[in-house]
Design an enzyme around this catalytic site. Structure first.
Site, PDB file in Angstrom:
ATOM      1  N   SER A   1     -12.633  -2.689   2.204  1.00  0.00           N
ATOM      2  CA  SER A   1     -12.699  -1.909   3.431  1.00  0.00           C
ATOM      3  C   SER A   1     -14.159  -1.602   3.763  1.00  0.00           C
ATOM      4  O   SER A   1     -14.944  -1.258   2.878  1.00  0.00           O
ATOM      5  CB  SER A   1     -11.932  -0.589   3.276  1.00  0.00           C
ATOM      6  OG  SER A   1     -10.568  -0.832   3.024  1.00  0.00           O
TER       7      SER A   1
ATOM      8  N   LYS B   1      -3.555   6.872   9.382  1.00  0.00           N
ATOM      9  CA  LYS B   1      -4.603   7.713   8.806  1.00  0.00           C
ATOM     10  C   LYS B   1      -5.038   8.713   9.868  1.00  0.00           C
ATOM     11  O   LYS B   1      -6.115   8.585  10.458  1.00  0.00           O
ATOM     12  CB  LYS B   1      -5.785   6.868   8.341  1.00  0.00           C
ATOM     13  CG  LYS B   1      -5.501   6.024   7.101  1.00  0.00           C
ATOM     14  CD  LYS B   1      -6.764   5.359   6.583  1.00  0.00           C
ATOM     15  CE  LYS B   1      -6.486   4.595   5.297  1.00  0.00           C
ATOM     16  NZ  LYS B   1      -7.721   3.957   4.772  1.00  0.00           N
TER      17      LYS B   1
ATOM     18  N   ARG C   1       0.861  -1.189   0.000  1.00  0.00           N
ATOM     19  CA  ARG C   1       0.000   0.000   0.000  1.00  0.00           C
ATOM     20  C   ARG C   1       0.893   1.233   0.000  1.00  0.00           C
ATOM     21  O   ARG C   1       1.649   1.459   0.949  1.00  0.00           O
ATOM     22  CB  ARG C   1      -0.910   0.009   1.229  1.00  0.00           C
ATOM     23  CG  ARG C   1      -1.778   1.269   1.347  1.00  0.00           C
ATOM     24  CD  ARG C   1      -2.588   1.246   2.637  1.00  0.00           C
ATOM     25  NE  ARG C   1      -3.430   2.438   2.761  1.00  0.00           N
ATOM     26  CZ  ARG C   1      -3.030   3.589   3.293  1.00  0.00           C
ATOM     27  NH1 ARG C   1      -1.785   3.705   3.774  1.00  0.00           N
ATOM     28  NH2 ARG C   1      -3.845   4.613   3.369  1.00  0.00           N
TER      29      ARG C   1
END
Length: 214
Positions: free
Chosen positions: A109, A138, A40
């Protein structure tokens, strides 16, 4: 390779960790029981994604563990990855399945039961639920908490991996809320000894879920 959902996914962006290439860590992670890594790396070019992820894919193959790609079905196919993980703003699961074919696992997700149900109906193999706890990966993303995780878990039958703020301590809370496993970034990548950090998580998961999902 088995399509069973892993109980621990370590997410890497391909940047060196502790002055050592990310790909070189994969054999260490595999040796302590990690059965999947996910690439990612948001915010970089697709060319750079290819450059970073290709050696990681090779290392995962040599170590005998699964390799997933985040948000990029084309890259997953180009790398002969084992799976692709998509978010709520990406293409629907049915479209992703048409693109990648039947061989790749698809993770989605989900923050709510409605999102989870939709993903399951569309053919997702597993869910990544969260962020469950506040996370540096995040910053500012609202956490759904263990109650939110439990709601997602109760809505579907497919495996649910908890993500966001996962440590050995919070992993137990996530499992108690019904998670089948966890996905982590900071807990491993930012640790003084990433291999030891992954091993600590594996011990927690395997003691709480003998046999796991691997």
């Amino acid at each position: 390779m088995s399509r069973a959902c892993p109980d621990l996914v370590v997410i890497l962006d391909g940047v060196p960790i502790r002055n050592r290439p990310a790909a070189d860590w994969i054999s260490d992670l595999a040796s302590v029981g990690v059965s999947a890594v996910q690439f990612r790396a948001p915010g970089i070019s697709r060319r750079e994604k290819w450059v970073r992820s290709r050696p990681m894919r090779g290392a995962a193959g040599r170590a005998g563990i699964r390799f997933f790609v985040n948000d990029d079905a084309d890259l997953a196919l180009a790398l002969s990855a084992d799976g692709v993980h998509v978010g709520q703003t990406d293409l629907p699961v049915a479209c992703v399945r048409k693109a990648v074919g039947p061989g790749l696992m698809i993770g989605v997700s989900a923050r709510t039961p409605d999102e989870a149900l939709r993903a399951e109906r569309e053919g997702a193999d597993y869910l990544g639920a969260g962020a469950v706890f506040p996370t540096f990966s995040k910053p500012g993303a609202p956490a759904i908490g263990t109650n939110g995780l439990a709601a997602v878990r109760s809505a579907v039958r497919i495996p649910v991996l908890a993500i966001g703020g996962i440590t050995p301590e919070t992993a137990l809370q996530a499992l108690d809320a019904g998670a089948d496993g966890v996905a982590v970034i900071s807990a491993v990548v930012n640790a003084d000894d990433p291999g030891a950090a992954a091993a600590a998580l594996i011990r927690v998961l395997r003691s709480a879920r003998p046999g796991g999902l691997t």
